[in-house]
Design an enzyme around this catalytic site. Structure first.
Site, mmCIF file in Angstrom:
data_model
loop_
_atom_site.group_PDB
_atom_site.id
_atom_site.type_symbol
_atom_site.label_atom_id
_atom_site.label_comp_id
_atom_site.label_asym_id
_atom_site.label_seq_id
_atom_site.Cartn_x
_atom_site.Cartn_y
_atom_site.Cartn_z
ATOM 1 N N ASN A 173 10.903 -69.595 56.310
ATOM 2 C CA ASN A 173 9.398 -68.805 56.427
ATOM 3 C C ASN A 173 8.664 -70.654 55.562
ATOM 4 O O ASN A 173 8.754 -70.413 54.266
ATOM 5 C CB ASN A 173 9.600 -68.293 55.015
ATOM 6 C CG ASN A 173 7.754 -67.617 54.962
ATOM 7 O OD1 ASN A 173 7.081 -68.170 55.452
ATOM 8 N ND2 ASN A 173 7.392 -66.666 53.806
ATOM 9 N N TRP A 174 8.026 -71.018 56.690
ATOM 10 C CA TRP A 174 7.434 -72.219 56.008
ATOM 11 C C TRP A 174 6.486 -72.440 55.184
ATOM 12 O O TRP A 174 5.769 -73.543 54.702
ATOM 13 C CB TRP A 174 7.010 -73.561 57.396
ATOM 14 C CG TRP A 174 8.699 -73.416 58.284
ATOM 15 C CD1 TRP A 174 10.061 -73.353 57.692
ATOM 16 C CD2 TRP A 174 8.406 -74.772 59.182
ATOM 17 N NE1 TRP A 174 10.574 -74.141 59.014
ATOM 18 C CE2 TRP A 174 10.108 -74.722 59.627
ATOM 19 C CE3 TRP A 174 7.106 -75.746 59.612
ATOM 20 C CZ2 TRP A 174 10.460 -75.828 60.668
ATOM 21 C CZ3 TRP A 174 8.108 -76.339 60.956
ATOM 22 C CH2 TRP A 174 9.959 -76.151 61.115
ATOM 23 N N LYS A 175 5.443 -70.980 55.675
ATOM 24 C CA LYS A 175 4.890 -70.743 54.508
ATOM 25 C C LYS A 175 3.118 -71.495 55.344
ATOM 26 O O LYS A 175 3.427 -72.616 57.070
ATOM 27 C CB LYS A 175 4.600 -70.920 53.336
ATOM 28 C CG LYS A 175 5.537 -69.906 53.309
ATOM 29 C CD LYS A 175 5.714 -69.862 51.006
ATOM 30 C CE LYS A 175 7.204 -68.048 51.168
ATOM 31 N NZ LYS A 175 7.160 -68.199 49.690
ATOM 32 N N HIS A 232 5.554 -59.693 53.267
ATOM 33 C CA HIS A 232 5.878 -60.505 52.770
ATOM 34 C C HIS A 232 4.940 -60.431 51.190
ATOM 35 O O HIS A 232 3.586 -60.211 51.030
ATOM 36 C CB HIS A 232 4.867 -61.892 53.142
ATOM 37 C CG HIS A 232 5.744 -63.228 52.233
ATOM 38 N ND1 HIS A 232 5.854 -63.590 51.491
ATOM 39 C CD2 HIS A 232 7.316 -63.572 52.567
ATOM 40 C CE1 HIS A 232 6.232 -64.532 50.764
ATOM 41 N NE2 HIS A 232 7.341 -64.312 51.412
ATOM 42 N N GLU A 235 3.244 -62.505 49.206
ATOM 43 C CA GLU A 235 2.376 -63.125 49.077
ATOM 44 C C GLU A 235 1.071 -62.319 49.889
ATOM 45 O O GLU A 235 -0.092 -62.717 49.219
ATOM 46 C CB GLU A 235 2.679 -64.639 49.825
ATOM 47 C CG GLU A 235 3.564 -65.740 48.688
ATOM 48 C CD GLU A 235 3.928 -66.231 49.143
ATOM 49 O OE1 GLU A 235 3.951 -66.875 50.470
ATOM 50 O OE2 GLU A 235 5.311 -67.219 48.405
ATOM 51 N N GLU A 271 12.886 -58.872 49.326
ATOM 52 C CA GLU A 271 12.276 -60.377 48.367
ATOM 53 C C GLU A 271 12.322 -59.551 47.445
ATOM 54 O O GLU A 271 11.365 -59.197 46.879
ATOM 55 C CB GLU A 271 11.957 -61.062 48.826
ATOM 56 C CG GLU A 271 12.044 -61.496 50.512
ATOM 57 C CD GLU A 271 11.238 -62.840 50.695
ATOM 58 O OE1 GLU A 271 11.839 -63.859 51.138
ATOM 59 O OE2 GLU A 271 10.383 -62.542 51.510
ATOM 60 N N GLY A 281 9.971 -68.006 45.459
ATOM 61 C CA GLY A 281 8.624 -69.392 43.858
ATOM 62 C C GLY A 281 9.481 -69.480 43.173
ATOM 63 O O GLY A 281 9.568 -70.226 41.859
ATOM 64 N N SER A 284 13.743 -67.998 45.908
ATOM 65 C CA SER A 284 15.329 -68.560 45.341
ATOM 66 C C SER A 284 16.116 -68.918 46.069
ATOM 67 O O SER A 284 17.334 -69.972 45.480
ATOM 68 C CB SER A 284 15.249 -68.975 44.100
ATOM 69 O OG SER A 284 13.768 -68.571 43.382
ATOM 70 N N GLY A 330 12.454 -69.433 51.770
ATOM 71 C CA GLY A 330 11.393 -70.248 51.606
ATOM 72 C C GLY A 330 11.042 -72.274 51.515
ATOM 73 O O GLY A 330 11.379 -71.964 52.579
HETATM 74 P P1 PGA Z 1 11.590 -69.055 47.752
HETATM 75 O O1 PGA Z 1 10.542 -67.967 48.858
HETATM 76 O O2 PGA Z 1 12.748 -69.139 48.967
HETATM 77 O O3 PGA Z 1 10.649 -70.315 48.021
HETATM 78 O O4 PGA Z 1 11.822 -68.217 46.898
HETATM 79 C C1 PGA Z 1 11.291 -67.323 49.547
HETATM 80 C C2 PGA Z 1 9.958 -66.616 50.759
HETATM 81 O O5 PGA Z 1 8.607 -66.340 50.279
HETATM 82 O O6 PGA Z 1 10.686 -65.528 51.903
#
Ligand code: PGA
Length: 271
Positions: free
Chosen positions: A9-11, A96, A98, A165, A171, A203, A224
């Protein structure tokens, strides 16, 4: 047997030049890694140009969108529909944390998007996870998923991917332990059955991936930060594949602790 999946997931990261390099390097270096299905989820504006790089002949590498709207078309400024991304994607990330937090998406809204994706033959990667860590708090993730899936035909469960998650591990400095994730995933599996891949996310990096993917309960990872570093992401895919191969050879429930010891040793060797 369920397949092993690593999704990145490149966000809201990269620019056109970086996205092109990232996708090209990953593609070149995972060509022979057919034991793992790899999904790259770049920002929507890069889906079309990256689809030229991620050629359709490499079956184990494909693109995913990070979001869709539930409507097919209409007056929804700034949104994109499943039918629009379908040209480039086999998958879409939905729910997600976020989006749940910053864009106030609730289960009802996410459910509409899941239904829209399935209708367009795009496989949803549905993210669920508890906000805070307490004893048994992962049950929150299971109840979130039940709401997200309300009314979804069970026949379609095989076309879903679930990403467990825990929000507190996304994050963050450290992931959940593989044991904790496996417990949560076991509960989630009771909802979706045996055919749906369930990933862990939060993470993940090349140093910890094997602990997760070596567990029989965990079918891969949603990554991520580490997914926008080409070498790191490729390493994650390689180590996941290696650990799963190992698991497939020897895992049985009663051998679990020996295997976890082995994994620690292997981790040292791999590093
Ligand atoms: P992260 O994000 O690997 O940076 O913790 C995971 C995600 O948001 O899917």
């Amino acid at each position: 047997m369920r397949r092993l999946i690593i999704a990145g997931n490149w966000k809201m990261n990269t620019n056109m030049a970086d996205a092109t390099i990232l996708a090209t390097v990953i593609k070149n270096r995972v060509e022979d890694l057919s034991g793992v299905e790899i999904i790259l989820c770049p920002p929507a504006v890069y889906l079309s140009p990256l689809s030229e790089i991620i050629s359709k002949d490499l079956k184990h590498l494909s693109l995913g969108a990070q979001n869709i709207h539930y409507a097919r078309a209409g007056a929804f400024t700034g949104e994109i529909s499943a039918t629009m991304v379908k040209e480039y994607c086999r998958y879409v990330i939905l729910g997600h944390s976020e989006r749940r937090e910053h864009f106030y998406e609730d289960s009802e809204f996410i459910n509409d998007k899941i239904q829209a994706a399935l209708k367009s033959k795009i496989k949803p990667i549905i993210c669920v996870g508890e906000k805070r860590k307490n004893r048994d708090s992962y049950k929150e993730a299971a109840s979130e998923l039940k709401k997200d899936l309300a009314g979804v035909d069970k026949v379609d469960y095989k076309d879903l991917i679930i990403a467990y998650e825990p929000v507190w591990a996304v994050g963050a400095l450290e992931p959940a332990t593989a044991e904790y994730a496996a417990k949560a995933i076991t509960i989630i599996r009771e909802i979706v059955g045996q055919k749906t891949p369930i990933l862990y996310g939060g993470s993940i990096d090349s140093g910890n991936i094997a602990e997760f993917t070596a567990r029989p309960e965990i079918d891969g990872a949603l990554v991520g930060r580490a997914s926008i570093k080409a070498t790191e992401f490729v390493k994650i895919c390689q180590r996941a594949e290696k650990s799963k191969r190992f698991e497939n050879q020897v895992v049985t429930k009663d051998k679990e602790s020996t295997i976890l010891d082995e994994i620690k040793i292997r981790k040292i060797n791999i590093n």
